[in-house]
Design a protein around this motif. Structure first.
Motif, short mmCIF file in Angstrom:
data_model
loop_
_atom_site.label_atom_id
_atom_site.label_comp_id
_atom_site.label_asym_id
_atom_site.label_seq_id
_atom_site.Cartn_x
_atom_site.Cartn_y
_atom_site.Cartn_z
N SER A 377 -4.48 -16.99 -10.75
CA SER A 377 -5.65 -17.80 -11.09
C SER A 377 -6.85 -17.50 -10.20
N GLY A 378 -6.71 -16.55 -9.28
CA GLY A 378 -7.84 -16.15 -8.44
C GLY A 378 -7.85 -16.72 -7.05
N VAL A 379 -6.81 -17.47 -6.68
CA VAL A 379 -6.73 -18.02 -5.32
C VAL A 379 -6.27 -16.91 -4.38
N GLU A 380 -7.00 -16.71 -3.30
CA GLU A 380 -6.63 -15.68 -2.33
C GLU A 380 -5.61 -16.27 -1.35
N VAL A 381 -4.50 -15.58 -1.19
CA VAL A 381 -3.45 -16.00 -0.27
C VAL A 381 -3.62 -15.24 1.04
N ILE A 382 -3.73 -15.99 2.14
CA ILE A 382 -3.90 -15.40 3.47
C ILE A 382 -2.66 -15.75 4.29
N CYS A 383 -1.90 -14.73 4.63
CA CYS A 383 -0.63 -14.96 5.33
C CYS A 383 -0.20 -13.67 5.99
N LYS A 384 0.51 -13.77 7.09
CA LYS A 384 1.08 -12.57 7.68
C LYS A 384 2.17 -12.03 6.77
N PRO A 385 2.25 -10.71 6.58
CA PRO A 385 3.31 -10.15 5.73
C PRO A 385 4.65 -10.21 6.47
N TRP A 386 5.71 -10.05 5.68
CA TRP A 386 7.03 -9.97 6.30
C TRP A 386 7.12 -8.71 7.16
N ARG A 387 7.77 -8.85 8.29
CA ARG A 387 7.93 -7.69 9.18
C ARG A 387 8.81 -6.65 8.50
N GLN A 388 8.41 -5.39 8.64
CA GLN A 388 9.16 -4.28 8.05
C GLN A 388 9.70 -3.41 9.19
N SER A 389 10.99 -3.51 9.42
CA SER A 389 11.59 -2.71 10.49
C SER A 389 12.92 -2.15 9.99
N ASN A 390 13.26 -0.99 10.50
CA ASN A 390 14.51 -0.33 10.11
C ASN A 390 15.06 0.45 11.29
N GLY A 391 14.99 -0.17 12.47
CA GLY A 391 15.46 0.52 13.67
C GLY A 391 14.61 1.74 13.96
N ASP A 392 15.27 2.88 14.19
CA ASP A 392 14.54 4.13 14.46
C ASP A 392 14.35 4.96 13.20
N LYS A 393 14.65 4.37 12.02
CA LYS A 393 14.50 5.06 10.74
C LYS A 393 13.19 4.64 10.07
N ASN A 432 20.09 14.52 1.01
CA ASN A 432 20.97 15.25 1.94
C ASN A 432 20.39 16.59 2.33
N ALA A 433 19.56 17.18 1.46
CA ALA A 433 18.96 18.48 1.76
C ALA A 433 17.61 18.35 2.46
N CYS A 434 17.12 17.11 2.60
CA CYS A 434 15.79 16.90 3.18
C CYS A 434 15.85 17.02 4.71
N GLU A 435 14.86 17.70 5.27
CA GLU A 435 14.83 17.87 6.73
C GLU A 435 14.47 16.58 7.46
N LEU A 436 13.93 15.60 6.71
CA LEU A 436 13.58 14.31 7.31
C LEU A 436 14.72 13.30 7.26
N LYS A 437 15.86 13.68 6.73
CA LYS A 437 16.95 12.73 6.57
C LYS A 437 17.35 12.05 7.88
N PRO A 438 17.45 12.75 9.02
CA PRO A 438 17.83 12.06 10.28
C PRO A 438 16.89 10.92 10.65
N LYS A 439 15.63 11.00 10.18
CA LYS A 439 14.67 9.93 10.47
C LYS A 439 14.66 8.84 9.38
N CYS A 440 15.46 9.07 8.32
CA CYS A 440 15.38 8.20 7.15
C CYS A 440 16.64 7.38 6.93
N THR A 441 17.80 8.04 6.88
CA THR A 441 19.04 7.33 6.55
C THR A 441 20.25 8.10 7.06
N THR A 442 21.34 7.37 7.24
CA THR A 442 22.62 8.00 7.62
C THR A 442 23.58 8.03 6.44
N SER A 443 23.15 7.49 5.30
CA SER A 443 24.02 7.42 4.13
C SER A 443 24.04 8.76 3.39
#
Length: 532
Positions: A377-393, A432-443
């Motif tokens: 309806s056009g109301v602006e919501v002002i709020c801190k976003p949820w924190r986004q963290s994933n350890g060292d990934k 699995n073939a991506c060189e960035l995988k160690p920074k992204c996921t262990t799965s």
């Protein structure tokens, strides 16, 4: 039935003028209420207050409703009990100045009149109307130039804990307390002393002032604790069986029906079958919406933070950032999430005929079902976003979200479709073939990414937080934090009453007093008001 109107004098007598001058230095709100009482309680509002009364003519002639409403405000300002309020009205010149009865030897109202009026005020929701009247008073007095203010409001919402007045008890004490109330109810129905009744039924535990002292066991011994619990339950069952046999008709009607239902509620929430020793045991974990007090049915366990818990309620306020006036108040059980109270607050603001330009709140409110509609309806919501963290990934903020094409692209360049409220999964072979995988996921099954239902809003809030101007806007909600602190200072952090609605009345009364002080301050400091 014609009710008397409250008509305090417009022109002060010499004695009233002297007292008015003295209260202009300390406890200034007495003077402000004296000056503006007929604007706050004008003829139209007094007529609304009169509508709370029946017109049969039965009963005692009531006092002027506006006088009693003013007495309730003075009671909240002085933090007085009902009996103290009566004495203050008879002895305190400041009270008499405001009530227009200076020099009277007798109080202008009785304790019973004040109690009955408060009950009537709550039943007709006139406490909320009184809060609305403070905004109208701000217009009348010229404290704020509402013509220069935006038509749509910037408001902020926040909550604070309110500890309940009811006694919080563990399972043993809850059951014994509730059973004793059944005994008292039965004793009244039979016109017999409760102590004699428990002796006749062979249930002496239920008459003990301390159930744990009466059981007298080693509470660190699980077997002894289990035996004690089932001993208590055995005497409760004896009581219930006697009631079923001898008071079957009375048990299906209040008040006995209510007490028996309370006992059943406590058993259902706190007990479960014991597979090891037989009988019942205290339930593992905490039941959802667990009742914690016999005397106050609305109190609940709650948390302000992960480490800070409390028992009672949460009070919520909506504050206008333009005027710092409180627009709406509500009180909810302590275990109710903030997001569930937002629709009530928004409805009450809209009921005033006000439109919202922006809504400032903390993360607890952002999951409310009202937020998508407000944004649409056009109301602006002002709020801190949820924190986004994933350890060292890689965190979610490292991914590119395209809400137009409904796709998400990872830092390695792989793109996948996404749906709001669901998880996006990247192809395992590519990951699995991506060189960035160690920074992204262990799965080995590929990276997964949870897409929130309000992800587009979260993305806007993250952009807002990164800019200096956006962070400045986030800091604007500090106004509601200060206002809520003033409400807490006026009301206290422990509930005055039992029950949610009565404590909402008390919070609303505190909000009325805070608004009156805001108006008073703006009238005394017009330069600051104009600068704001």
């Amino acid at each position: 039935m014609t009710l008397p109107r409250w008509n305090p004098p417009v022109t002060l007598s010499p004695r009233e003028a002297r007292i008015r001058k003295r209260v202009g230095k300390k406890r200034k709100l007495f003077g402000f209420l004296c000056d503006h009482r007929l604007e706050l309680f004008d003829d139209d509002f007094q007529a609304e207050l009169e509508q709370m009364y029946r017109d049969t003519g039965a009963g005692k002639n009531p006092m002027p409703p506006a006088l009693l409403a003013m007495a309730l405000l003075l009671q909240g300002y002085s933090n007085a009990s009902d009996s103290e309020a009566v004495e203050l009205a008879a002895c305190d010149a400041r009270w008499q100045l405001v009530l227009g009865c200076l020099g009277c030897d007798d109080p202008p109202f009785s304790q019973g009149s004040l109690f009955n009026f408060r009950e009537r005020l709550i039943a007709h929701d006139m406490d909320r109307k009184l809060l609305e009247r403070t905004r109208e008073l701000a217009k009348r007095t010229g404290a704020f130039d509402f013509k220069k203010l935006p038509k749509k409001l910037d408001v902020a919402v926040d909550s604070s804990p309110l500890r309940g007045a009811g006694r919080v008890e563990d399972t043993f004490n809850l059951l014994a307390h509730a059973a004793w109330k059944v005994v008292l109810c039965v004793a009244e129905l039979r016109a017999r002393p409760a102590e004699l009744l428990v002796d006749e039924l062979g249930i002496p535990l239920l008459a003990e002032p301390s159930i744990k002292k009466a059981l007298d066991i080693d509470w660190s011994n699980p077997a002894a604790k289990s035996a004690a619990l089932n001993r208590l339950l055995g005497q409760i069952e004896t009581l219930e069986q006697w009631v079923e046999t001898n008071l079957s008709s009375e048990s299906s009607k209040p008040p006995l029906q209510d007490q028996l239902a309370l006992l059943e509620q406590l058993r259902g929430q706190d007990l479960e079958p014991d597979p090891d020793r037989g009988g019942q045991r205290i339930k593992r974990g905490v039941a959802k919406d667990r009742r914690v007090s016999v005397e106050d049915p609305d109190m609940r366990h709650g948390r302000k933070t992960k480490t800070k818990s409390f028992n009672g309620y949460k009070r919520h306020v909506v504050v206008s950032l333009h005027t710092k006036l409180i627009l709406a108040v509500t009180v909810a059980p302590a275990n109710q999430p903030e997001k569930d109270s937002l629709p009530t607050l928004v409805d009450r603001v809209e009921h005033l005929g006000l439109e919202l330009a922006s809504l400032h709140f903390d993360r607890g409110y952002i999951e409310s079902s009202d937020v998508p509609e407000l944004v649409a309806s056009g109301v602006e919501v002002i709020c801190k976003p949820w924190r986004q963290s994933n350890g060292d990934k890689f965190a979610k903020t490292d991914f590119s979200l395209d809400f137009v094409s409904q796709t998400v692209t990872c830092p390695g360049g792989q793109t996948q479709p996404m749906l709001l409220g669901e998880s996006a999964r990247f192809e395992a072979d590519v990951c699995n073939a991506c060189e960035l995988k160690p920074k992204c996921t262990t799965s080995d099954r590929g990276r997964g990414l949870r897409i929130a239902a309000n992800e587009p809003l979260q993305a806007k809030l993250r952009v807002l937080q990164r800019a200096p101007r956006g962070r400045a806007r986030l800091r604007q909600r500090v106004v509601v934090e200060h206002t809520l602190a003033h409400v807490g200072q006026r009301q206290g952090n422990r509930a005055r009453y039992l029950g949610m609605r009565k404590n909402e009345y008390d919070s609303t009364r505190a909000a009325v007093l805070v608004n009156l002080q805001v108006i008073q301050h703006e009238l005394e400091c017009p330069k600051l008001a104009n600068a704001a």
